[in-house]
Design a protein around this motif. Structure first.
Motif, PDB file in Angstrom:
ATOM      1  N   ALA A 238      65.028   8.863  58.340  1.00  0.00           N
ATOM      2  CA  ALA A 238      66.304   7.986  58.224  1.00  0.00           C
ATOM      3  C   ALA A 238      67.342   8.562  57.782  1.00  0.00           C
ATOM      4  O   ALA A 238      68.853   8.265  57.699  1.00  0.00           O
ATOM      5  CB  ALA A 238      65.694   6.474  57.501  1.00  0.00           C
ATOM      6  N   VAL A 239      67.527   8.653  55.936  1.00  0.00           N
ATOM      7  CA  VAL A 239      67.930   9.456  55.390  1.00  0.00           C
ATOM      8  C   VAL A 239      69.002  10.231  55.593  1.00  0.00           C
ATOM      9  O   VAL A 239      70.413  10.517  55.847  1.00  0.00           O
ATOM     10  CB  VAL A 239      67.876   9.591  53.749  1.00  0.00           C
ATOM     11  CG1 VAL A 239      67.447  11.073  53.180  1.00  0.00           C
ATOM     12  CG2 VAL A 239      68.978   9.017  52.572  1.00  0.00           C
ATOM     13  N   VAL A 240      68.555  11.428  56.329  1.00  0.00           N
ATOM     14  CA  VAL A 240      69.515  12.480  57.054  1.00  0.00           C
ATOM     15  C   VAL A 240      70.151  11.837  57.585  1.00  0.00           C
ATOM     16  O   VAL A 240      71.130  12.248  58.668  1.00  0.00           O
ATOM     17  CB  VAL A 240      68.410  13.473  57.610  1.00  0.00           C
ATOM     18  CG1 VAL A 240      69.656  14.949  58.509  1.00  0.00           C
ATOM     19  CG2 VAL A 240      67.664  13.861  56.630  1.00  0.00           C
ATOM     20  N   PHE A 241      69.429  10.648  59.428  1.00  0.00           N
ATOM     21  CA  PHE A 241      70.009  10.339  60.410  1.00  0.00           C
ATOM     22  C   PHE A 241      71.614  10.115  59.435  1.00  0.00           C
ATOM     23  O   PHE A 241      72.680   9.155  59.927  1.00  0.00           O
ATOM     24  CB  PHE A 241      69.973   9.427  61.062  1.00  0.00           C
ATOM     25  CG  PHE A 241      68.323  11.002  61.463  1.00  0.00           C
ATOM     26  CD1 PHE A 241      69.063  11.922  62.836  1.00  0.00           C
ATOM     27  CD2 PHE A 241      67.265  10.135  61.855  1.00  0.00           C
ATOM     28  CE1 PHE A 241      68.127  12.499  63.545  1.00  0.00           C
ATOM     29  CE2 PHE A 241      66.470  10.448  63.038  1.00  0.00           C
ATOM     30  CZ  PHE A 241      66.239  12.334  63.799  1.00  0.00           C
ATOM     31  N   ALA A 242      70.796   9.076  58.539  1.00  0.00           N
ATOM     32  CA  ALA A 242      72.176   8.140  58.023  1.00  0.00           C
ATOM     33  C   ALA A 242      73.201   9.295  57.359  1.00  0.00           C
ATOM     34  O   ALA A 242      74.518   8.305  57.674  1.00  0.00           O
ATOM     35  CB  ALA A 242      71.900   7.134  56.638  1.00  0.00           C
ATOM     36  N   TYR A 243      73.577  10.358  57.161  1.00  0.00           N
ATOM     37  CA  TYR A 243      73.990  11.097  56.562  1.00  0.00           C
ATOM     38  C   TYR A 243      75.511  11.181  57.632  1.00  0.00           C
ATOM     39  O   TYR A 243      76.181  11.119  57.995  1.00  0.00           O
ATOM     40  CB  TYR A 243      73.473  12.304  55.633  1.00  0.00           C
ATOM     41  CG  TYR A 243      72.672  12.244  54.405  1.00  0.00           C
ATOM     42  CD1 TYR A 243      73.699  11.134  53.577  1.00  0.00           C
ATOM     43  CD2 TYR A 243      71.721  13.246  53.844  1.00  0.00           C
ATOM     44  CE1 TYR A 243      72.883  11.298  52.691  1.00  0.00           C
ATOM     45  CE2 TYR A 243      70.833  12.743  52.989  1.00  0.00           C
ATOM     46  CZ  TYR A 243      71.606  12.099  52.179  1.00  0.00           C
ATOM     47  OH  TYR A 243      71.742  11.969  50.333  1.00  0.00           O
ATOM     48  N   LEU A 244      74.425  12.068  58.581  1.00  0.00           N
ATOM     49  CA  LEU A 244      74.740  12.206  60.210  1.00  0.00           C
ATOM     50  C   LEU A 244      76.187  12.043  60.676  1.00  0.00           C
ATOM     51  O   LEU A 244      77.052  12.040  60.768  1.00  0.00           O
ATOM     52  CB  LEU A 244      73.687  13.049  60.765  1.00  0.00           C
ATOM     53  CG  LEU A 244      73.280  14.691  60.184  1.00  0.00           C
ATOM     54  CD1 LEU A 244      72.481  14.915  60.764  1.00  0.00           C
ATOM     55  CD2 LEU A 244      74.021  15.709  59.962  1.00  0.00           C
ATOM     56  N   GLY A 245      75.180  10.116  60.492  1.00  0.00           N
ATOM     57  CA  GLY A 245      75.341   9.201  61.292  1.00  0.00           C
ATOM     58  C   GLY A 245      77.093   9.059  60.968  1.00  0.00           C
ATOM     59  O   GLY A 245      77.574   8.866  61.805  1.00  0.00           O
ATOM     60  N   GLY A 246      77.079   8.539  60.201  1.00  0.00           N
ATOM     61  CA  GLY A 246      78.285   7.891  58.672  1.00  0.00           C
ATOM     62  C   GLY A 246      79.087   9.205  59.019  1.00  0.00           C
ATOM     63  O   GLY A 246      80.392   8.751  59.115  1.00  0.00           O
ATOM     64  N   GLY A 247      78.598  10.406  59.223  1.00  0.00           N
ATOM     65  CA  GLY A 247      79.358  11.137  59.164  1.00  0.00           C
ATOM     66  C   GLY A 247      80.381  11.397  60.090  1.00  0.00           C
ATOM     67  O   GLY A 247      81.738  11.669  59.697  1.00  0.00           O
ATOM     68  N   LEU A 248      79.279  12.183  61.232  1.00  0.00           N
ATOM     69  CA  LEU A 248      80.238  11.808  62.591  1.00  0.00           C
ATOM     70  C   LEU A 248      81.091  10.705  62.648  1.00  0.00           C
ATOM     71  O   LEU A 248      82.780  10.743  63.398  1.00  0.00           O
ATOM     72  CB  LEU A 248      78.959  12.087  63.797  1.00  0.00           C
ATOM     73  CG  LEU A 248      79.961  12.246  64.524  1.00  0.00           C
ATOM     74  CD1 LEU A 248      80.621  14.149  64.941  1.00  0.00           C
ATOM     75  CD2 LEU A 248      78.959  12.577  66.576  1.00  0.00           C
ATOM     76  N   GLN A 249      80.897   9.660  62.157  1.00  0.00           N
ATOM     77  CA  GLN A 249      81.868   8.139  62.636  1.00  0.00           C
ATOM     78  C   GLN A 249      83.196   7.913  61.607  1.00  0.00           C
ATOM     79  O   GLN A 249      84.159   8.160  62.801  1.00  0.00           O
ATOM     80  CB  GLN A 249      81.184   6.747  62.693  1.00  0.00           C
ATOM     81  CG  GLN A 249      81.344   5.193  63.085  1.00  0.00           C
ATOM     82  CD  GLN A 249      81.963   5.229  64.389  1.00  0.00           C
ATOM     83  OE1 GLN A 249      81.401   5.452  65.364  1.00  0.00           O
ATOM     84  NE2 GLN A 249      82.979   4.510  64.410  1.00  0.00           N
ATOM     85  N   LEU A 250      83.430   8.671  61.100  1.00  0.00           N
ATOM     86  CA  LEU A 250      84.149   9.308  60.197  1.00  0.00           C
ATOM     87  C   LEU A 250      84.983  10.050  60.254  1.00  0.00           C
ATOM     88  O   LEU A 250      86.695  10.466  60.435  1.00  0.00           O
ATOM     89  CB  LEU A 250      84.563   9.294  59.103  1.00  0.00           C
ATOM     90  CG  LEU A 250      83.806   8.082  58.072  1.00  0.00           C
ATOM     91  CD1 LEU A 250      83.298   8.182  56.158  1.00  0.00           C
ATOM     92  CD2 LEU A 250      84.522   6.633  58.601  1.00  0.00           C
ATOM     93  N   PHE A 251      85.144  11.353  61.337  1.00  0.00           N
ATOM     94  CA  PHE A 251      85.898  11.802  62.499  1.00  0.00           C
ATOM     95  C   PHE A 251      86.640  10.853  62.845  1.00  0.00           C
ATOM     96  O   PHE A 251      88.216  11.517  62.800  1.00  0.00           O
ATOM     97  CB  PHE A 251      84.944  12.608  63.460  1.00  0.00           C
ATOM     98  CG  PHE A 251      85.485  13.284  64.300  1.00  0.00           C
ATOM     99  CD1 PHE A 251      85.407  15.511  64.139  1.00  0.00           C
ATOM    100  CD2 PHE A 251      86.557  12.416  65.225  1.00  0.00           C
ATOM    101  CE1 PHE A 251      86.443  15.957  65.010  1.00  0.00           C
ATOM    102  CE2 PHE A 251      86.978  14.542  66.379  1.00  0.00           C
ATOM    103  CZ  PHE A 251      87.177  15.570  65.599  1.00  0.00           C
ATOM    104  N   ILE A 252      86.450  10.168  62.881  1.00  0.00           N
ATOM    105  CA  ILE A 252      87.235   9.422  64.479  1.00  0.00           C
ATOM    106  C   ILE A 252      88.609   8.960  62.655  1.00  0.00           C
ATOM    107  O   ILE A 252      89.885   8.860  63.365  1.00  0.00           O
ATOM    108  CB  ILE A 252      87.358   8.194  65.021  1.00  0.00           C
ATOM    109  CG1 ILE A 252      86.396   8.442  65.962  1.00  0.00           C
ATOM    110  CG2 ILE A 252      87.824   7.178  65.476  1.00  0.00           C
ATOM    111  CD1 ILE A 252      85.357   7.533  66.994  1.00  0.00           C
ATOM    112  N   THR A 253      88.038   8.064  61.528  1.00  0.00           N
ATOM    113  CA  THR A 253      89.107   8.007  60.789  1.00  0.00           C
ATOM    114  C   THR A 253      89.191   8.699  60.625  1.00  0.00           C
ATOM    115  O   THR A 253      91.016   8.360  60.193  1.00  0.00           O
ATOM    116  CB  THR A 253      88.027   7.023  59.964  1.00  0.00           C
ATOM    117  OG1 THR A 253      86.824   6.013  60.377  1.00  0.00           O
ATOM    118  CG2 THR A 253      89.109   6.098  58.514  1.00  0.00           C
ATOM    119  N   GLY A 381      83.977  14.378  59.331  1.00  0.00           N
ATOM    120  CA  GLY A 381      84.595  13.341  59.477  1.00  0.00           C
ATOM    121  C   GLY A 381      85.422  13.459  59.246  1.00  0.00           C
ATOM    122  O   GLY A 381      86.667  13.667  60.082  1.00  0.00           O
ATOM    123  N   LEU A 382      86.162  13.494  58.137  1.00  0.00           N
ATOM    124  CA  LEU A 382      87.645  13.235  57.867  1.00  0.00           C
ATOM    125  C   LEU A 382      88.808  14.767  57.449  1.00  0.00           C
ATOM    126  O   LEU A 382      89.561  15.476  57.843  1.00  0.00           O
ATOM    127  CB  LEU A 382      87.752  13.062  56.557  1.00  0.00           C
ATOM    128  CG  LEU A 382      87.187  11.720  55.935  1.00  0.00           C
ATOM    129  CD1 LEU A 382      87.547  11.006  54.533  1.00  0.00           C
ATOM    130  CD2 LEU A 382      88.038  10.713  57.016  1.00  0.00           C
TER     131      LEU A 382
END
Length: 444
Positions: A238-253, A381-382
């Protein structure tokens, strides 16, 4: 000799009790202020893209690299420098980091060419690398665990608000005084805040005001351990998916932060300072969305822990829908409205993923855990968002490139769904001793 207190009469609050209520907000305000400075120094570059392009003849790829080098350096150094902050002292680390990025920003004002500016931007990244993670660990340590998503969203929103100030003020300063003064002003502001932080916040005060909640404090330590092992940073799916999912979403940001000023400059034919002001409004919307989405997450999470994952999935999906539709349209009023709604949710996953990382890691290494999250936020992300968009813009044009940006949310949704599925078993894996004790009690 202490004076007796009559029955039914409430003794006045002591100075210590008043300080106990005020000091956490002093910590939040100054730590938030330094994150403003962090992103003002980082994003002021976006406001001066047109000036650098005209004066030095830079390509969009080169401009994108000037933005991504900061985020990439932050990503690479976030974990080791966050670990230093956990071991060396978080307050001391924060002050040193702020001084480094502020001096490096002043160095940008003195750059003689692309190479010099790239080197100064790299040093900004070195200074900023662990600030978000160490700063967030400091803030969460003096507040209740029930406020984690709200505080994480509000704190990280300083990145958007700092970007707003950096872009808007940078554009105005560049037009009236030259682009070098845009960098100089941001550097001076950071140094002033670093001095205030050093004067008002100490490790001793933080220790005295630390909150030890029984609820959602993270996994328990093994007998005899005083600090969690670094392996626990990746101990559950779960923590690995949190890292990856949150990071990829910030590609947009990351793409929006870097390229919105240039997008409005080119698609709407606005002057650089005007384009910077319009882009700043949208970046402000991103920040507001982070705060509101964090508050929504905490409220939903009180009823159902899995709700934190659910709302993160919804935020990412709404980003895909509204930004995808907006950038597919021709410039005009309807497009601006859709982009505004999409921007509101673009970084809405920040609060939920930060809260999940805090829940799934121990406080003793929490700055390092947030450093790990920062690594993924920046590398996936960024950094990736600004650079990849610049490469696409050189090949297809910026307007076309921006149409591809929202597709990153598809991957984020998939990863967050996987995290939601893995969360219950991950929690059980973290606290086997607690679960065994509970079962023994039921049996008895």
């Amino acid at each position: 000799m202490a004076l007796p207190v009559s029955a039914g009469v409430v003794a006045p609050a002591s100075p210590l009790s008043r300080v106990s209520r005020v000091f956490p907000w002093v910590v939040f305000t100054l730590t938030f202020g330094l994150l403003l400075s962090d992103y003002m120094s980082r994003q002021v570059l976006s406001a001066v893209f047109p000036f650098l392009k005209e004066e030095w003849g830079l390509t969009d790829t080169q401009l994108g690299s000037l933005t991504s080098i900061v985020a990439l350096t932050v990503g690479v150094l976030a974990v080791p420098l966050s670990l230093v902050g956990d071991r060396w002292g978080r307050v001391r680390a924060i002050v040193v980091m702020a001084v480094v990025w502020s001096l490096a920003t002043l160095g940008c004002a003195l750059a003689a060419g692309y190479g010099h500016l790239l080197a100064a931007r790299l040093l900004i990244g070195v200074g900023e690398a662990a600030y978000g993670s160490v700063g967030l660990a400091v803030v969460l340590a003096v507040f209740s665990a029930k406020r984690r998503a709200s505080l994480t969203g509000a704190f990280m929103a300083a990145g958007s608000f700092g970007s707003v100030l950096g872009v808007a003020l940078g554009g105005v300063l560049a037009v009236h005084f030259g682009w070098r003064w845009a960098f100089a002003a941001m550097g001076i502001f950071g140094l002033v805040l670093a001095v205030l932080y050093r004067a008002l916040i100490t490790e001793r005060k933080l220790t005295a005001h630390k909150i030890d909640d029984d609820a959602e404090t993270g996994p328990s330590l093994a007998a005899g351990e005083q600090r969690a092992r670094l392996a626990t940073l990746f101990s559950t799916p779960a923590v690995v998916f949190a890292y990856l999912g949150g990071g990829l979403q910030l590609f947009i940001t990351g793409s929006l932060f870097a390229w919105l000023p240039s997008y409005f400059n080119r698609a709407y034919d606005l002057a650089p300072d005007r384009a910077a002001k319009v882009a700043a409004l949208y970046i402000l919307v991103i920040g507001a969305g982070m705060v509101v989405c964090g508050m929504v997450t905490d409220r939903v999470g009180r009823v159902q822990p899995l709700g934190k994952w659910t709302v993160a999935i919804v935020f990412a999906a709404l980003t895909l829908v509204f930004l995808g539709a907006g950038f597919a349209m021709q410039p005009g009023g309807p497009q601006k409205l859709l982009l505004a709604v999409g921007c509101f949710f673009a970084a809405g996953t920040t609060g939920p993923t930060g809260a999940m990382v805090a829940r799934l890691t121990h406080e003793s290494i929490r700055a390092t855990a947030f450093g790990t999250l920062t690594f993924f936020n920046n590398v996936l992300g960024l950094a990736a968002g600004s650079l990849v968009t610049g490469i696409l813009a050189d090949r297809f044009g910026l307007e076309t490139a921006m149409r591809y940006v929202p597709l990153a949310a598809v991957g984020a949704v998939i990863l967050l769904i996987a995290g939601r599925q893995a969360y219950p078993s991950s929690i059980r894996r973290l606290e086997p001793a607690a679960a065994t004790d509970a079962q023994d009690g039921d049996t008895a």
